[in-house]
Scaffold this active site. Structure first.
Site, PDB file in Angstrom:
ATOM      1  N   GLY A  16      26.149  12.039  28.838  1.00 50.70           N
ATOM      2  CA  GLY A  16      26.317  12.899  30.018  1.00 50.70           C
ATOM      3  C   GLY A  16      25.316  12.560  31.112  1.00 50.70           C
ATOM      4  N   ARG A  20      22.223  18.345  36.979  1.00 53.77           N
ATOM      5  CA  ARG A  20      21.310  19.371  37.494  1.00 53.77           C
ATOM      6  C   ARG A  20      19.842  18.959  37.479  1.00 53.77           C
ATOM      7  NH1 ARG A  20      23.495  24.042  33.813  1.00 53.77           N
ATOM      8  NH2 ARG A  20      24.272  22.222  32.680  1.00 53.77           N
ATOM      9  N   ASP A 113      19.686  16.298  23.958  1.00 52.26           N
ATOM     10  CA  ASP A 113      18.738  17.009  24.827  1.00 52.26           C
ATOM     11  C   ASP A 113      18.209  18.290  24.205  1.00 52.26           C
ATOM     12  OD1 ASP A 113      21.016  18.523  24.938  1.00 52.26           O
ATOM     13  OD2 ASP A 113      20.965  18.839  27.098  1.00 52.26           O
ATOM     14  N   GLY A 150      28.888  27.951  24.498  1.00 51.63           N
ATOM     15  CA  GLY A 150      30.164  28.297  23.893  1.00 51.63           C
ATOM     16  C   GLY A 150      29.955  29.526  23.008  1.00 51.63           C
ATOM     17  N   ASN A 236      18.752  21.284  30.835  1.00 53.97           N
ATOM     18  CA  ASN A 236      19.732  21.012  31.896  1.00 53.97           C
ATOM     19  C   ASN A 236      19.121  21.027  33.291  1.00 53.97           C
ATOM     20  OD1 ASN A 236      22.077  20.855  30.127  1.00 53.97           O
ATOM     21  ND2 ASN A 236      21.716  23.024  29.787  1.00 53.97           N
ATOM     22  N   TYR A 396     -12.878 -13.780  37.371  1.00 50.81           N
ATOM     23  CA  TYR A 396     -11.649 -14.170  38.073  1.00 50.81           C
ATOM     24  C   TYR A 396     -12.001 -15.083  39.234  1.00 50.81           C
ATOM     25  CZ  TYR A 396      -7.072 -13.466  40.298  1.00 50.81           C
ATOM     26  OH  TYR A 396      -5.831 -13.632  40.856  1.00 50.81           O
ATOM     27  N   ALA A 432     -33.605 -10.655  36.149  1.00 48.94           N
ATOM     28  CA  ALA A 432     -32.851  -9.702  36.954  1.00 48.94           C
ATOM     29  C   ALA A 432     -32.382 -10.373  38.241  1.00 48.94           C
ATOM     30  CB  ALA A 432     -33.723  -8.491  37.284  1.00 48.94           C
ATOM     31  N   ARG A 449     -32.145 -17.401  40.739  1.00 52.59           N
ATOM     32  CA  ARG A 449     -32.233 -16.645  41.987  1.00 52.59           C
ATOM     33  C   ARG A 449     -33.261 -17.322  42.876  1.00 52.59           C
ATOM     34  NH1 ARG A 449     -35.498 -11.915  38.835  1.00 52.59           N
ATOM     35  NH2 ARG A 449     -37.551 -12.847  39.048  1.00 52.59           N
TER      36      ARG A 449
END
Ligand code: UD1
Ligand code: MG
Length: 473
Positions: A16, A20, A113, A150, A236, A396, A432, A449
């Site tokens: 179905g 709704r 459902d 029903g 529903n 990366y 560091a 560094r």
């Protein structure tokens, strides 16, 4: 196999449209917590399968059926999709699946459902049906507001079901309603299923019409009262979905509480249906735990944390405000607050990750620590190593993700940039602020560094230049 036992197939009707819901997703794939609505029905069938009460399952798909089929093949490979290209009613859905079910002894039919349905309720239906040797048994229940269901009409002629749209004013007052869950003896279903017609208000082939037909033919039809009304709630509308989700959430939380999980504020904790938590675990307020997460005994999950597909050993501690996914935290490890751990990361036993840290696809060895402000991506860190504040793996290069390997007992100085691919041997130290571009041998100190130089009298000279320089603004 005897007639009262026999091979049982379960047919889930899910073709179905769910108009709704006003969604682009088919209704059965809408999420209820972190799993689709259909998951809950299939899990009940899986549990019945484990007990031998159901031997095969199929789902009737139609509207956006490709999506439902793909979900089945990914998550429920044993469950067969059956195509209903035109949705001409619940009776038609059972007709088109005949090839699949005709060889069984019994056929269970249920909608896709009803996520609150429990295994016990369905097991009792199957058991009662077989024990009584019925031709058809279906679950009926009393609905305080029967609108839309029903109605079960009982008269001297026996029982029948009348749909809302076909019911008389008098019948609409009846509160006993059809759950849409049935089990048939296949030998009794076969001669009746093609006798359904579509002469009704909706022009559909109604499966429930078969009830009156079987009764007329003198077959044994049982309306079984089983389970609570909530279990048969269909989804529903978005409101019904949210109401069902809140009941599912409460049910899951209660199950964990009963199993020895402590929660300061259960009403603020969200746990998905696939999560497993050992006893003696404590969960703070505002935590979400999703996917196939499992949490070992004695662990603690601090507030405002979100876990998805995580594996936590015993005595692991998530301090708070952690976003953790697809990764492993070993026994006695401790992470957070404010940490992101993702994509197959692993903290070995007693490893630690601290404040404002992101760990992606990296292994942090036993007893090693990444306490502050760091990014470790595609890295392998040995044991008893300390990663200083501000350390970053430059993994990366714009094209590839490159690995960083750091040995045991290392001391990575604060603000070290590890330009991958790069390897630091055991017992290494970095100064560091170093930018490390070359491998560092065992036991070495890497200094990468610019050397500092001090320029004496700088302030004095600057002041003089500013006063006499003649520059005006
Ligand atoms: C149905 C029952 C009703 C019962 C109620 C319980 C019918 C005619 N009525 O009504 O007696 O009280 O369930 O919730 O069966 N479906 C298909 N193919 C179709 C039509 C429907 O697969 O051609 C599926 C739907 O996706 C849904 C289920 O069958 O999962 C039920 O259909 P739906 O149209 O929702 O029936 P209800 O009006 O709820
Ligand atoms: Mg319905």
């Amino acid at each position: 196999m005897s007639g009262s036992e026999g091979v049982t197939g379960a047919l889930v009707l899910a073709a179905g449209k769910g108009t709704r819901m006003k969604s682009d997703l088919p209704k059965v794939l809408l999420p209820a917590l972190d799993q689709p609505v259909l998951f809950y029905v299939l899990r009940v069938l899986e549990q019945l399968g484990a007990e031998g009460a159901v031997n095969a399952s199929a789902v009737v798909v139609g509207h956006k059926g490709e999506m439902v089929r793909d979900y089945l093949s990914e998550e429920w490979p044993g469950t067969v999709p059956i195509w209903q290209h035109q949705q001409l009613g619940t009776g038609h859905a059972v007709q088109i699946a005949k090839e699949w079910w005709a060889g069984f002894d019994h056929l269970l039919v249920l909608p896709g459902d009803v996520p609150l349905l429990t295994e016990g309720t369905l097991a009792r239906l199957v058991e009662d049906h077989k024990k009584e040797g019925a031709d058809c048994s279906f679950i009926s229940f009393h609905a305080p507001n029967p609108f839309g269901y029903g109605r079960v009409v009982r008269s001297q002629n026996g029982v029948s079901i009348v749909e809302e749209k076909d019911a008389s004013e008098e019948q609409k007052l009846l509160s006993e309603v059809n759950s849409g869950i049935y089990i048939f003896k296949v030998s009794s279903l076969l001669p009746h299923i093609y006798r359904l017609d579509n002469e009704n208000a909706q022009g559909e082939y109604y499966l429930p019409d078969i009830i009156a037909m079987m009764v007329r033919d003198g077959l044994i039809v049982r309306a079984v009262n089983s389970g609570s009304e909530d279990e048969f709630r269909g989804i529903n509308t978005p409101r019904q979905l949210s109401e069902a989700v809140s009941l599912i959430r409460e049910g899951i939380v209660d199950t964990h509480l009963a199993a020895g999980v402590r929660m300061l504020d259960p009403s603020s904790v969200w746990i998905g249906p696939r999560v497993t938590i050992s006893s003696d675990v404590s969960v703070d307020p505002f935590v979400q735990i999703w996917g196939r997460t499992s949490i070992g005994r004695g662990s603690r999950i601090g507030g405002f944390s979100v876990l998805r597909n995580m594996t936590l050993g015993c005595g692991a501690e998530v301090v708070s405000h952690a976003v953790l996914s697809d990764s492993v935290l070993g026994d006695g490890s401790k992470v957070g607050p404010f940490i992101v751990i993702r994509d197959g990361a692993e903290f070995a036993e007693k490893a630690q990750g601290g404040k404002f840290v992101e760990i992606k696809k990296s292994r942090i060895g036993r007893g090693s620590k990444v306490p502050h402000l760091a990014y470790m991506g595609d890295a392998t860190v040995g044991e008893d190593t300390n990663i200083g504040a501000g350390t970053i793996t430059c993994n990366y290069d714009g094209v590839n993700k490159n690995p960083t390997v750091i040995g045991d007992r290392c001391f990575v100085g604060s603000d070290t940039m590890l330009v991958a691919p790069v390897t630091l041997g055991d017992d290494t130290t970095t100064a560091a602020g170093s930018v490390v571009t070359q491998d560092v041998p065992d036991g070495a100190l890497a200094v990468g560094r610019a050397r500092q130089r001090n320029i004496e009298g700088w302030a004095e000279r600057k002041r003089k230049t500013a006063n006499g320089g003649g520059h005006q603004k």
